[in-house]
Motif scaffolding. Structure first.
Motif, mmCIF file in Angstrom:
data_model
loop_
_atom_site.group_PDB
_atom_site.id
_atom_site.type_symbol
_atom_site.label_atom_id
_atom_site.label_comp_id
_atom_site.label_asym_id
_atom_site.label_seq_id
_atom_site.Cartn_x
_atom_site.Cartn_y
_atom_site.Cartn_z
ATOM 1 N N TYR A 170 -9.949 0.307 0.751
ATOM 2 C CA TYR A 170 -8.794 0.490 1.404
ATOM 3 C C TYR A 170 -8.961 1.078 2.858
ATOM 4 O O TYR A 170 -8.712 1.792 3.585
ATOM 5 C CB TYR A 170 -7.822 1.568 0.627
ATOM 6 C CG TYR A 170 -8.553 2.697 0.199
ATOM 7 C CD1 TYR A 170 -9.313 2.720 -0.994
ATOM 8 C CD2 TYR A 170 -8.724 3.915 1.151
ATOM 9 C CE1 TYR A 170 -9.759 4.014 -1.372
ATOM 10 C CE2 TYR A 170 -9.274 5.216 0.530
ATOM 11 C CZ TYR A 170 -9.796 5.062 -0.845
ATOM 12 O OH TYR A 170 -10.482 6.177 -1.100
ATOM 13 N N GLN A 192 0.111 7.910 -1.533
ATOM 14 C CA GLN A 192 0.839 6.886 -0.636
ATOM 15 C C GLN A 192 1.089 5.757 -1.718
ATOM 16 O O GLN A 192 2.291 5.367 -1.575
ATOM 17 C CB GLN A 192 -0.232 6.553 0.269
ATOM 18 C CG GLN A 192 0.639 5.249 1.256
ATOM 19 C CD GLN A 192 -0.264 4.661 2.449
ATOM 20 O OE1 GLN A 192 -0.396 5.691 3.293
ATOM 21 N NE2 GLN A 192 -0.817 3.973 2.480
ATOM 22 N N ILE A 218 -8.170 -2.327 -2.011
ATOM 23 C CA ILE A 218 -8.474 -1.220 -2.704
ATOM 24 C C ILE A 218 -10.014 -1.486 -2.910
ATOM 25 O O ILE A 218 -10.788 -0.541 -2.620
ATOM 26 C CB ILE A 218 -7.826 -0.974 -3.780
ATOM 27 C CG1 ILE A 218 -6.424 -0.394 -3.375
ATOM 28 C CG2 ILE A 218 -8.746 0.171 -4.627
ATOM 29 C CD1 ILE A 218 -5.238 0.045 -4.514
ATOM 30 N N ASP A 248 -9.262 9.170 -0.780
ATOM 31 C CA ASP A 248 -9.023 8.969 -2.164
ATOM 32 C C ASP A 248 -7.544 9.738 -2.843
ATOM 33 O O ASP A 248 -6.767 9.116 -3.083
ATOM 34 C CB ASP A 248 -9.952 9.513 -3.407
ATOM 35 C CG ASP A 248 -11.268 8.680 -3.231
ATOM 36 O OD1 ASP A 248 -11.302 7.501 -2.836
ATOM 37 O OD2 ASP A 248 -12.222 9.064 -3.506
ATOM 38 N N ARG A 277 -3.294 -6.098 -2.728
ATOM 39 C CA ARG A 277 -3.608 -4.600 -3.015
ATOM 40 C C ARG A 277 -4.916 -4.360 -3.756
ATOM 41 O O ARG A 277 -5.754 -3.711 -3.248
ATOM 42 C CB ARG A 277 -2.496 -3.847 -3.827
ATOM 43 C CG ARG A 277 -2.703 -2.524 -3.741
ATOM 44 C CD ARG A 277 -1.517 -1.836 -4.698
ATOM 45 N NE ARG A 277 -0.103 -2.222 -4.570
ATOM 46 C CZ ARG A 277 0.714 -2.935 -5.348
ATOM 47 N NH1 ARG A 277 0.364 -3.254 -6.563
ATOM 48 N NH2 ARG A 277 1.794 -3.165 -4.997
ATOM 49 N N TRP A 309 -7.780 10.725 5.679
ATOM 50 C CA TRP A 309 -7.503 9.335 4.854
ATOM 51 C C TRP A 309 -8.756 9.447 3.993
ATOM 52 O O TRP A 309 -9.880 9.571 4.279
ATOM 53 C CB TRP A 309 -7.643 8.149 5.619
ATOM 54 C CG TRP A 309 -7.260 7.028 4.985
ATOM 55 C CD1 TRP A 309 -8.203 5.765 5.028
ATOM 56 C CD2 TRP A 309 -6.197 6.644 4.440
ATOM 57 N NE1 TRP A 309 -7.570 4.982 4.351
ATOM 58 C CE2 TRP A 309 -6.480 5.369 3.896
ATOM 59 C CE3 TRP A 309 -4.989 7.131 4.195
ATOM 60 C CZ2 TRP A 309 -5.486 4.516 3.203
ATOM 61 C CZ3 TRP A 309 -4.094 6.488 3.429
ATOM 62 C CH2 TRP A 309 -4.133 5.195 3.041
ATOM 63 N N GLU A 331 -5.166 10.847 -0.427
ATOM 64 C CA GLU A 331 -4.164 10.236 0.440
ATOM 65 C C GLU A 331 -3.752 8.869 -0.255
ATOM 66 O O GLU A 331 -2.633 8.552 -0.458
ATOM 67 C CB GLU A 331 -4.595 10.328 1.699
ATOM 68 C CG GLU A 331 -4.620 11.496 2.272
ATOM 69 C CD GLU A 331 -5.825 12.265 1.782
ATOM 70 O OE1 GLU A 331 -6.907 11.834 1.475
ATOM 71 O OE2 GLU A 331 -5.652 13.530 1.715
ATOM 72 N N ILE A 332 -4.705 8.221 -0.695
ATOM 73 C CA ILE A 332 -4.190 6.687 -0.895
ATOM 74 C C ILE A 332 -3.585 6.754 -2.116
ATOM 75 O O ILE A 332 -2.651 6.329 -2.362
ATOM 76 C CB ILE A 332 -5.517 5.707 -1.163
ATOM 77 C CG1 ILE A 332 -5.173 4.336 -1.319
ATOM 78 C CG2 ILE A 332 -6.560 6.344 -2.113
ATOM 79 C CD1 ILE A 332 -4.185 3.481 -0.501
ATOM 80 N N CYS A 380 0.855 -1.050 0.004
ATOM 81 C CA CYS A 380 -0.057 0.150 -0.018
ATOM 82 C C CYS A 380 1.029 1.473 0.022
ATOM 83 O O CYS A 380 0.336 2.393 -0.119
ATOM 84 C CB CYS A 380 -0.903 0.010 1.165
ATOM 85 S SG CYS A 380 -0.087 0.285 2.779
ATOM 86 N N CYS A 403 -1.519 0.101 7.949
ATOM 87 C CA CYS A 403 -2.195 0.629 7.122
ATOM 88 C C CYS A 403 -3.310 -0.346 6.118
ATOM 89 O O CYS A 403 -4.421 -0.467 6.326
ATOM 90 C CB CYS A 403 -1.751 1.667 5.933
ATOM 91 S SG CYS A 403 -2.737 2.337 4.712
ATOM 92 N N CYS A 404 -2.668 -1.326 5.563
ATOM 93 C CA CYS A 404 -3.298 -2.381 4.775
ATOM 94 C C CYS A 404 -3.717 -3.552 5.474
ATOM 95 O O CYS A 404 -4.318 -4.385 4.956
ATOM 96 C CB CYS A 404 -2.763 -2.541 3.612
ATOM 97 S SG CYS A 404 -1.203 -3.450 3.408
ATOM 98 N N TYR A 444 2.496 2.421 2.659
ATOM 99 C CA TYR A 444 2.443 3.079 3.980
ATOM 100 C C TYR A 444 3.918 3.293 4.253
ATOM 101 O O TYR A 444 4.765 1.956 3.993
ATOM 102 C CB TYR A 444 1.900 2.172 4.765
ATOM 103 C CG TYR A 444 1.719 2.774 6.233
ATOM 104 C CD1 TYR A 444 0.960 4.002 6.492
ATOM 105 C CD2 TYR A 444 2.177 2.179 7.390
ATOM 106 C CE1 TYR A 444 0.703 4.378 7.683
ATOM 107 C CE2 TYR A 444 2.365 2.466 8.723
ATOM 108 C CZ TYR A 444 1.579 3.828 8.995
ATOM 109 O OH TYR A 444 1.368 4.383 10.166
#
Ligand SMILES: [Zn+2]
Length: 94
Positions: free
Chosen positions: A61, A81, A57, A75, A53, A73, A77-78, A10, A33-34, A12
């Motif tokens: 996520y 990242q 997602i 769309d 992943r 947190w 930010e992901i 992810c 995170c994930c 992170y």
């Protein structure tokens, strides 16, 4: 902080140690995170970073450790990242 402490799933970047050492052995840390556990989800469960992943997602996520979840947190930010993944290229042994 080492730039290698990045989750290959992810992106992170606040892991406590690199997920795989120089020989490719996993840390067995669980990504905050994930939720991917290096050495377990890929080793025992046989999931690739890409498969995990995609599932993560498609599940929206979710942030694994809720207390560590950034307040903003979402769309944007992901997407930012996920770009971190390009900085590292892990080759797990197992
Ligand atoms: Zn992760």
């Amino acid at each position: 902080m080492s730039s290698k402490n990045i989750c290959p799933v992810c992106g992170y970047d606040k892991l406590t140690e690199p997920p795989y050492d120089l020989l490719g052995y996993p840390s067995y840390e669980i990504c905050s995170c994930c939720g991917f556990e290096y050495g377990f989800d890929d080793g025992s469960e046989g999931k690739t970073f890409e498969v995990y992943r995609a599932e993560w997602i498609s599940n929206g996520y979710p942030f694994y450790v809720v207390s560590a979840k950034p307040a903003d947190w979402g769309d944007t930010e992901i997407q930012n990242q996920l770009k971190n993944i390009e900085k590292v290229n892990y080759h797990p042994k197992i």
